[in-house]
Scaffold this motif. Structure first.
Motif, PDB file in Angstrom:
ATOM      1  N   PHE A  20       0.831  -1.200   0.000  1.00 52.31           N
ATOM      2  CA  PHE A  20       0.000   0.000   0.000  1.00 52.31           C
ATOM      3  C   PHE A  20       0.873   1.260   0.000  1.00 52.31           C
ATOM      4  N   THR A  21       0.710   2.075  -1.031  1.00 53.57           N
ATOM      5  CA  THR A  21       1.403   3.354  -1.124  1.00 53.57           C
ATOM      6  C   THR A  21       0.420   4.403  -1.638  1.00 53.57           C
ATOM      7  N   LEU A  22       0.845   5.642  -1.605  1.00 57.37           N
ATOM      8  CA  LEU A  22       0.000   6.733  -2.086  1.00 57.37           C
ATOM      9  C   LEU A  22       0.644   7.434  -3.274  1.00 57.37           C
ATOM     10  N   PRO A 358      -9.885   3.736   1.912  1.00 57.50           N
ATOM     11  CA  PRO A 358     -10.414   4.519   0.798  1.00 57.50           C
ATOM     12  C   PRO A 358      -9.433   4.489  -0.377  1.00 57.50           C
ATOM     13  N   VAL A 359      -9.966   4.546  -1.568  1.00 57.74           N
ATOM     14  CA  VAL A 359      -9.128   4.548  -2.763  1.00 57.74           C
ATOM     15  C   VAL A 359      -8.711   5.968  -3.126  1.00 57.74           C
ATOM     16  N   ASN A 360      -9.534   6.924  -2.817  1.00 57.19           N
ATOM     17  CA  ASN A 360      -9.230   8.312  -3.162  1.00 57.19           C
ATOM     18  C   ASN A 360      -9.537   9.230  -1.983  1.00 57.19           C
ATOM     19  N   ARG A 361      -9.231  10.511  -2.144  1.00 54.30           N
ATOM     20  CA  ARG A 361      -9.558  11.567  -1.184  1.00 54.30           C
ATOM     21  C   ARG A 361      -8.844  11.403   0.168  1.00 54.30           C
ATOM     22  N   TRP A 362      -7.597  10.958   0.157  1.00 55.78           N
ATOM     23  CA  TRP A 362      -6.843  10.771   1.398  1.00 55.78           C
ATOM     24  C   TRP A 362      -6.499  12.102   2.068  1.00 55.78           C
ATOM     25  N   ASN A 363      -6.549  13.193   1.348  1.00 57.78           N
ATOM     26  CA  ASN A 363      -6.227  14.491   1.936  1.00 57.78           C
ATOM     27  C   ASN A 363      -7.459  15.230   2.456  1.00 57.78           C
TER      28      ASN A 363
END
Length: 467
Positions: A20-22, A358-363
């Protein structure tokens, strides 16, 4: 004040992790751009990242090789794949690239073995270990496989009648194993596994049915416990009891040369997951060697039957949050565009945990939520009972779609939930994507099966209407 989802993860877990990375505010899984999958295929979707199957097999082989070298263990290790974890052709084909063997549990498994042999993916040198309770069709299929020359097919005797049933159909000498009926952990509702023959009865069974039987050769003792391979007093105690049976049997049965310690390596179910595979393997090899040395018998070849460990960490599911329902002053329900009962039945049936992120919107800022499926069943949900902790996700916003992923779902979900056919409340089965690498290491995606449509269901249900 740190209120972003990435802040929550950073202060709770070690992150990033191996798989898992961003990339900015989007999640990557083994380098796979999950949002690119979503844009290309839509949700709900399931995916299988096939290289991870080979990765885990090679890890286990490496751990055993290192342990055997360290302890000067003078025997071989054989990796078997437990087919019941996932029978799909893409799983078997990927696994068999790694010089492994097969463990079966039912009649149709043998038909799969025969299909793989026709394609040249299995040979007569491949071990086929036949576990499970055997009657009628399973017995006939095993006897056919052996009669056609598969000498390394080992029926693992589960009860006293199976040997006679096999002998009636097999027209040549053949090898067998015997499964130990291990004692279950105290928390179980029963004391002894329903599978296998009791510790005290194995030597008498050998003396009575096998010792002077010219057609049958005992090669393997099979040991497995439901809780899996874990560093607990219970596991080490059961392994020692198994080894006492093995050494006693070896002294009167020179042909016995293999110990099958079954499967049971856990699959990562949280970012906080910790399990020292290398230590466990090292200690298992050490314990087997010490017990054999004390009993003055040669060490056995070691077989394992890893199912979930082989395929579990290769797959995932992605859903979109369709809507949020505020049911009271504390509970917010995020509704996914599918059903947990349909697509992740272990979450519903046994409260199994999976890695959920979550896949998106980590910020974005986060909130505490519950996750609900589309069926009308009140049990179609995923919450802190299944999850390691309370569920936090980026805040729901109607104008900013949120996608979530469940990871390491590759074992058993299709087998339990059923692939194709009819699902609870007629919720359609999602599309399924295969992800492979080409010769240059580039990721390649392929649609394995489209999302189920209404016409498929109507035909299955007997409504053969024409449109």
């Amino acid at each position: 004040m740190k209120t972003k989802y990435i802040d929550l993860i950073d202060q709770t877990y070690y992150f990033p992790q191996e798989e898992f990375t961003l990339d900015k505010n989007q999640l990557l899984f083994h380098g796979i751009d999950l949002m690119k999958l979503v844009k290309q295929y839509g949700t709900p979707l399931k995916f299988s990242y096939l290289p991870q199957i080979s990765n885990n097999i090679q890890k286990a082989k490496k751990w055993f090789a290192e342990a055997m070298q360290k302890h000067n263990y003078n025997a071989e290790y054989h990796y078997c794949y437990c087919t019941k974890s996932s029978h799909f052709s893409y799983v078997l084909e990927e696994a068999l690239k790694n010089d492994i063997h097969i463990e079966t549990s039912s009649a149709f498994d043998i038909n799969i073995v025969e299909a793989l042999k026709k394609e040249g993916k299995l040979t007569d040198k491949s071990y086929v270990l036949c576990n499970g309770f055997k009657r009628d069709k399973y017995i006939k299929n095993i006897t056919r496989l052996i009669n056609e020359g598969h000498k390394n097919c080992f029926p693992i005797i589960d009860n006293y009648e199976e040997l006679n049933l096999l002998q009636e159909g097999i027209n040549t000498a053949f090898n067998i194993g015997i499964r130990i009926a291990s004692e279950e952990e105290p928390k179980f509702a029963f004391y002894t596994s329903r599978l296998g023959i009791g510790y005290k009865n194995i030597v008498p069974f050998y003396n009575r049915e096998v010792k002077d039987n010219p057609q049958v050769t005992l090669k393997m003792l099979h040991f497995f416990i439901n809780t899996g391979i874990r560093d607990t007093a219970y596991y080490w105690n059961e392994l020692q009891k198994c080894m006492k049976v093995y050494t006693s049997l070896k002294k009167i049965c020179p042909s016995l040369d293999s110990l099958n310690i079954g499967g049971g390596f856990p699959v990562k179910n949280s970012l906080a997951f910790e399990y020292d595979h290398a230590y466990m393997i090292d200690e298992i090899v050490n314990q087997i060697q010490m017990t054999c040395k004390e009993a003055d018998v040669p060490v056995p070849h070691i077989f394992t039957e890893f199912g979930s460990f082989t395929v579990g960490e290769s797959a995932g599911a992605i859903y979109q949050i369709l809507y949020q329902k505020q049911q009271n002053d504390r509970e917010k329900w995020n509704m996914i565009d599918s059903s947990f009962i349909t697509t992740l039945p272990d979450t519903w049936a046994i409260n199994k945990r999976f890695v959920m992120l979550p896949v998106n919107r980590w910020n974005d800022e986060y909130e505490r939520v519950l996750l609900g499926g589309l069926t009308c069943d009140s049990d179609d949900y995923y919450n802190s009972e299944q999850h390691m902790h309370a569920i936090y996700l980026p805040k729901y916003r109607k104008d900013k779609p949120l996608y979530i992923g469940f990871f390491n779902t590759g074992a058993y979900q299709e087998s339990i939930g059923g692939f194709g056919g009819i699902h609870h409340c007629l919720i359609p089965q999602p599309k399924h994507i295969l992800i492979q690498k080409d010769h240059e290491g580039n990721l390649v995606t392929e649609l394995f099966s489209p999302q189920q449509d209404a016409q498929d269901m109507l035909i299955t249900l007997g409504y053969n209407s024409e449109e």
